[in-house]
Design a protein around this motif. Structure first.
Motif, PDB file in Angstrom:
ATOM      1  N   THR A   1       1.764   0.085  17.131  1.00 36.34           N
ATOM      2  CA  THR A   1       0.928  -1.056  16.785  1.00 36.34           C
ATOM      3  C   THR A   1       0.578  -0.944  15.317  1.00 36.34           C
ATOM      4  OG1 THR A   1      -0.033  -0.904  19.000  1.00 36.34           O
ATOM      5  CG2 THR A   1      -1.209  -2.259  17.413  1.00 36.34           C
ATOM      6  N   LEU A   2       0.670  -2.055  14.612  1.00 36.06           N
ATOM      7  CA  LEU A   2       0.280  -2.080  13.199  1.00 36.06           C
ATOM      8  C   LEU A   2      -1.235  -2.221  13.136  1.00 36.06           C
ATOM      9  CD1 LEU A   2       1.031  -2.266  10.183  1.00 36.06           C
ATOM     10  CD2 LEU A   2       1.254  -4.735  10.494  1.00 36.06           C
ATOM     11  N   VAL A   3      -1.902  -1.248  12.515  1.00 34.12           N
ATOM     12  CA  VAL A   3      -3.357  -1.261  12.417  1.00 34.12           C
ATOM     13  C   VAL A   3      -3.796  -2.009  11.162  1.00 34.12           C
ATOM     14  CG1 VAL A   3      -5.427   0.183  12.264  1.00 34.12           C
ATOM     15  CG2 VAL A   3      -3.498   0.913  13.686  1.00 34.12           C
ATOM     16  N   GLU A   4      -3.178  -1.665  10.037  1.00 33.21           N
ATOM     17  CA  GLU A   4      -3.524  -2.321   8.769  1.00 33.21           C
ATOM     18  C   GLU A   4      -2.453  -2.009   7.740  1.00 33.21           C
ATOM     19  OE1 GLU A   4      -6.552  -0.527   6.141  1.00 33.21           O
ATOM     20  OE2 GLU A   4      -6.723   1.092   7.595  1.00 33.21           O
ATOM     21  N   ILE A   5      -2.529  -2.683   6.612  1.00 34.04           N
ATOM     22  CA  ILE A   5      -1.718  -2.347   5.448  1.00 34.04           C
ATOM     23  C   ILE A   5      -2.713  -2.039   4.347  1.00 34.04           C
ATOM     24  CG2 ILE A   5      -0.074  -3.165   3.727  1.00 34.04           C
ATOM     25  CD1 ILE A   5       1.341  -4.669   5.947  1.00 34.04           C
ATOM     26  N   THR A   6      -2.636  -0.829   3.814  1.00 36.41           N
ATOM     27  CA  THR A   6      -3.611  -0.392   2.814  1.00 36.41           C
ATOM     28  C   THR A   6      -3.355  -1.088   1.475  1.00 36.41           C
ATOM     29  OG1 THR A   6      -2.269   1.435   1.999  1.00 36.41           O
ATOM     30  CG2 THR A   6      -3.707   1.896   3.898  1.00 36.41           C
ATOM     31  N   ASP A   7      -4.368  -1.024   0.596  1.00 33.66           N
ATOM     32  CA  ASP A   7      -4.232  -1.603  -0.743  1.00 33.66           C
ATOM     33  C   ASP A   7      -3.122  -0.911  -1.528  1.00 33.66           C
ATOM     34  OD1 ASP A   7      -6.329  -3.265  -0.133  1.00 33.66           O
ATOM     35  OD2 ASP A   7      -7.850  -2.044  -1.140  1.00 33.66           O
ATOM     36  N   GLU A   8      -2.832   0.344  -1.155  1.00 30.42           N
ATOM     37  CA  GLU A   8      -1.769   1.091  -1.846  1.00 30.42           C
ATOM     38  C   GLU A   8      -0.378   0.715  -1.334  1.00 30.42           C
ATOM     39  OE1 GLU A   8      -4.237   3.199  -0.058  1.00 30.42           O
ATOM     40  OE2 GLU A   8      -5.518   2.712  -1.752  1.00 30.42           O
ATOM     41  N   GLY A   9      -0.313  -0.109  -0.259  1.00 30.94           N
ATOM     42  CA  GLY A   9       0.984  -0.555   0.246  1.00 30.94           C
ATOM     43  C   GLY A   9       1.550   0.287   1.372  1.00 30.94           C
ATOM     44  N   TYR A  10       0.696   0.944   2.146  1.00 29.96           N
ATOM     45  CA  TYR A  10       1.162   1.730   3.295  1.00 29.96           C
ATOM     46  C   TYR A  10       0.813   1.018   4.595  1.00 29.96           C
ATOM     47  CZ  TYR A  10       2.270   5.663   0.313  1.00 29.96           C
ATOM     48  OH  TYR A  10       2.843   6.457  -0.648  1.00 29.96           O
ATOM     49  N   ALA A  11       1.785   0.956   5.499  1.00 25.17           N
ATOM     50  CA  ALA A  11       1.542   0.400   6.837  1.00 25.17           C
ATOM     51  C   ALA A  11       0.945   1.527   7.677  1.00 25.17           C
ATOM     52  CB  ALA A  11       2.846  -0.085   7.448  1.00 25.17           C
ATOM     53  N   ILE A  12      -0.236   1.292   8.239  1.00 23.87           N
ATOM     54  CA  ILE A  12      -0.887   2.289   9.093  1.00 23.87           C
ATOM     55  C   ILE A  12      -0.540   1.932  10.540  1.00 23.87           C
ATOM     56  CG2 ILE A  12      -3.072   3.377   9.751  1.00 23.87           C
ATOM     57  CD1 ILE A  12      -2.167   3.728   6.741  1.00 23.87           C
ATOM     58  N   LEU A  13       0.095   2.883  11.219  1.00 19.29           N
ATOM     59  CA  LEU A  13       0.617   2.631  12.558  1.00 19.29           C
ATOM     60  C   LEU A  13      -0.063   3.499  13.609  1.00 19.29           C
ATOM     61  CD1 LEU A  13       4.378   2.717  11.514  1.00 19.29           C
ATOM     62  CD2 LEU A  13       2.907   0.706  11.683  1.00 19.29           C
ATOM     63  N   GLN A  14      -0.227   2.940  14.786  1.00 18.12           N
ATOM     64  CA  GLN A  14      -0.772   3.679  15.938  1.00 18.12           C
ATOM     65  C   GLN A  14       0.372   3.819  16.939  1.00 18.12           C
ATOM     66  OE1 GLN A  14      -4.595   3.769  17.097  1.00 18.12           O
ATOM     67  NE2 GLN A  14      -3.666   5.362  18.312  1.00 18.12           N
ATOM     68  N   PHE A  15       0.708   5.066  17.267  1.00 18.63           N
ATOM     69  CA  PHE A  15       1.744   5.311  18.264  1.00 18.63           C
ATOM     70  C   PHE A  15       1.107   5.307  19.640  1.00 18.63           C
ATOM     71  CE2 PHE A  15       3.984   6.573  14.548  1.00 18.63           C
ATOM     72  CZ  PHE A  15       5.332   6.460  14.843  1.00 18.63           C
ATOM     73  N   GLY A  16       1.806   4.728  20.622  1.00 19.20           N
ATOM     74  CA  GLY A  16       1.268   4.682  21.972  1.00 19.20           C
ATOM     75  C   GLY A  16       2.366   4.851  23.003  1.00 19.20           C
TER      76      GLY A  16
END
Length: 194
Positions: A133-148
């Motif tokens: 699941t995509l949690v957010e995209i940081t201001d630095e340009g990283y996709a923060i992902l949650q594995f499930g």
């Protein structure tokens, strides 16, 4: 929306079936639970008295296909074929946007990344019982992902993230995304320099 692609073989198959129905019967193409992970596509008979005013009619050589207004956006790029294999013949319906509506090329980055995750990456992970699941995209340009699912606690998560998911996302969103991080690594403030 453009026509749903129905191969000549599938059109011939539908015509044979329709010849055994009441005159004026066509087909209906629909999606049950559209826009969800449980979306299922189907085809049924559509007698003339079951056509709704809000349906979209798609005309083919010898019949019409009707699509209800809720299913319509989820059937974009759909294809129906009638294939012959060793074990017999089979009708195939591919609808890549059934689980999630197609997003515009100029949609916000988070929507475009989420679309790729839902339609391309998660189907690959599903064979192992996993999902992200995509949690957010940081201001630095990283996709923060949650594995499930099956990914949770799997020893291969880091490999899947770096060699699979991150690589695919960075290639698809070159110049927009720098990388991807698992939410736990992001919460600890760790940085990866791959």
């Amino acid at each position: 929306m453009q026509q749903i692609q129905i191969s000549d073989a599938a059109q011939g198959h539908f015509r044979k079936l329709l010849d055994q129905q009441e005159e004026g019967t066509n087909i209906r193409i629909f999606v049950v639970n559209p826009g969800t992970p449980n979306a299922e596509c189907g085809v049924s008979y559509c007698p003339s008295n079951s056509v709704e005013a809000t349906d979209t009619e798609m005309k083919y050589a010898t019949f019409s296909a009707f699509v209800d207004e809720v299913s319509l956006p989820f059937l974009e790029d759909a294809e129906i074929d009638y294939v012959t294999e060793e074990l017999g013949t089979q009708l195939t319906l591919k609808a890549p946007n059934a689980k999630m509506r197609k997003v515009a090329d100029d949609a916000p980055l988070i929507e475009r990344v989420d679309y790729v995750i839902q339609t391309q990456i998660n189907p690959q992970l599903a064979s192992h019982g996993g999902r992200i699941t995509l949690v957010e995209i940081t201001d630095e340009g990283y996709a923060i992902l949650q594995f499930g699912g099956g990914c949770n606690g799997c020893s291969m998560v880091d490999v899947t993230l770096k060699d699979g998911v991150e690589k695919q996302l960075v290639e698809l969103f070159a110049g927009e995304l720098k990388g991807a991080k698992d939410i736990t690594e992001h919460q600890r403030g760790e940085h990866s320099y791959y």
